[in-house]
Write an enzyme that holds these catalytic residues in place. Structure first.
Site, short mmCIF file in Angstrom:
data_model
loop_
_atom_site.label_atom_id
_atom_site.label_comp_id
_atom_site.label_asym_id
_atom_site.label_seq_id
_atom_site.Cartn_x
_atom_site.Cartn_y
_atom_site.Cartn_z
N HIS A 180 0.85 -1.18 0.00
CA HIS A 180 0.00 0.00 0.00
C HIS A 180 0.90 1.24 0.00
O HIS A 180 1.77 1.36 0.85
CB HIS A 180 -0.91 0.04 1.24
CG HIS A 180 -1.70 -1.21 1.45
ND1 HIS A 180 -2.14 -1.59 2.69
CD2 HIS A 180 -2.14 -2.17 0.58
CE1 HIS A 180 -2.82 -2.73 2.59
NE2 HIS A 180 -2.83 -3.10 1.32
N TYR A 236 2.72 2.51 13.34
CA TYR A 236 3.23 3.51 12.41
C TYR A 236 2.58 4.87 12.66
O TYR A 236 1.41 4.98 13.01
CB TYR A 236 3.07 3.08 10.95
CG TYR A 236 1.68 2.70 10.51
CD1 TYR A 236 0.88 3.58 9.79
CD2 TYR A 236 1.18 1.41 10.77
CE1 TYR A 236 -0.38 3.21 9.35
CE2 TYR A 236 -0.07 1.04 10.33
CZ TYR A 236 -0.85 1.94 9.62
OH TYR A 236 -2.10 1.59 9.18
#
Length: 463
Positions: A66, A129
């Site tokens: 992604h 993240y």
């Protein structure tokens, strides 16, 4: 325990970090994100606004590729992963792959447009993240995906993908050959119809040029409505430059509104969206008592225009990534001193020209080249002087050079003092000395044009 390090990878902007992990009988501790230390080592000051955590119960849980339209900073809170990244941005590194095994002692900075994927190597792996944009449904339309099993990428997954835990969406993503690369965000030129703005448009063909009909810095609604999320950098070539009119009551207000309030709005936008800003400034921020002006000379403007430009410089200086490009005596398209002198010479007019103001010309094309240099090389933020190199001259000496180039006798020009020229006129005060020291920008790798040669080329182009 390893030291904190930041290492480049084959994918430009993708950075691998080694994180010190402190352990004892209780477990371990690490500084997962430490802005001051990491930016000092070269990590971009990317301004994270959201933290996401992915818990993966089994070995072989696989997610990706992604590529989001923002930057992210990836780390492991528990367990271990095999990480893989692919460059999906326009350019020569499109399709480049980097892989590594990561535990809690590593992190990766992933720039916008780089596809991210991982496969867990231990049960109970926690993958975390940071991102510098808030997720939104609208932003999802800008994502890029590529199939984890793509033959061109040839990633050597530890667990074959046929045996991995994957979503059906990830199994169905298109191959690399079908992916349209993510384009770089364009530069926006504020004030794109001025003489410098037009030169910038020629120098930066992929840039988006605005004028007051599309972006009016004095109108808060116009600034708020502009799609800043789609911008990569800002060049501000807009300003109120009617130096004499700025000394009138109405002009003073308009000049401050454009050159200070407008710049304050632009600085707020640049700070919010982490946008680099190149801002064009002026020798008028000085009183002209020094024969040479360096970048660190204290500001000492004489008139309203100079005061507003000085205030704008200070505002821009608050941004982390900024370049104030200070210039003098700009000559470009449209009406200017050189064109006026050429026209007078051609018509046989014998003018009076000021001979006690000294400086060097700056041609708009050369100024645009300096802007491109700053955006390309990204030297240390701050103020950079730029003008032509070569001799410092008075306006009368430049006029004489123009007359000579047009085949006319320079002796017909009458040199006069500033006071004589200004008698009976409502003129703003002007610095007597406008010559800018060019040492700093030359040291950055930029070569200013030679003044007499640039003047000759400009006059030749008029014909």
């Amino acid at each position: 325990m390893a030291d904190l390090t930041v290492t480049a990878t084959p994918i430009p902007g993708l950075l691998l970090l080694a994180l010190p992990v402190h352990g004892d009988n209780r477990g371990w501790f690490k500084e997962n994100w430490q802005r001051a230390k990491m930016t000092a080592l070269g990590l971009p000051d990317f301004g994270p606004v959201q933290n996401n955590v992915s818990y993966n119960a089994s070995v072989g849980a696989t997610r990706g590729f992604h590529a989001e339209p923002w930057d992210k900073y990836v780390s492991v809170a528990a367990g271990k992963i095999f990480g893989a990244w692919v460059d999906l941005r326009e350019g020569p590194t499109f399709g480049t792959v980097f892989t590594t095994v990561m535990g809690p002692d590593a992190a990766v900075f992933v720039p916008r447009g780089v596809g991210n994927a991982f496969q867990t190597l231990e049960q109970g792996t926690v993958y975390s993240y940071l991102v510098n944009e808030h997720w939104s449904a609208e932003a999802k339309a800008d994502y890029l995906f590529v199939n984890l099993a793509d033959e061109q990428l040839a990633v050597d997954w530890p667990l074959p993908l046929v045996d991995a835990e994957m979503s059906q969406a990830d199994r169905d993503h298109r191959r690399l050959a079908e992916v349209r690369p993510m384009p770089a965000k364009p530069v926006v030129i504020v004030g794109g119809n001025g003489q410098v703005g037009r030169a910038l448009r020629r120098r930066l063909p992929g840039a988006v040029a605005t004028d007051r009909s599309t972006l009016d810095l004095t109108d808060p609604d116009s600034v708020a409505a502009y799609p800043w999320r789609e911008v990569g950098a800002i060049v501000n070539a807009a300003a109120w430059t009617a130096v004499d009119a700025a000394e009138t009551p109405d002009g003073r207000r308009d000049c401050w509104r454009a050159n200070v309030d407008g710049i304050a709005a632009l600085v707020r936008v640049a700070a919010e969206h982490r946008l680099p800003l190149v801002h064009l400034s002026s020798d008028y921020v000085f009183d002209g008592t020094a024969e040479w002006h360096t970048e660190d000379e204290p500001l000492s403007p004489l008139g309203v225009y100079g005061q507003t430009k000085a205030a704008g410089d200070v505002l821009v200086g608050t941004l982390p990534e900024h370049w104030v490009l200070r210039t003098s005596w700009v000559i470009g398209d449209g009406g200017n001193f050189v064109r006026t002198m050429a026209s007078l010479a051609d018509r046989g007019v014998a003018p009076s020209v000021v001979d006690d103001q000294w400086g060097r010309l700056t041609f708009a094309d050369d100024l645009a080249r300096a802007v491109e240099h700053l955006l390309t090389t990204r030297p240390a933020p701050g103020v950079y002087n730029v003008s032509c190199d070569g001799p410092v001259q008075s306006w009368a000496e430049i006029a004489a050079a123009v007359y000579a180039a047009r085949g006319k006798d320079p002796a017909v020009i009458t040199p006069v003092s500033t006071e004589t020229y200004g008698a009976g006129k409502a003129l703003a005060p002007r610095p007597r000395h406008s010559a800018l020291d060019l040492t700093k920008i030359i040291a950055s790798g930029f070569a200013p044009a030679d003044g007499p040669a640039a003047l000759a080329d400009y006059l030749a182009a008029l014909d």
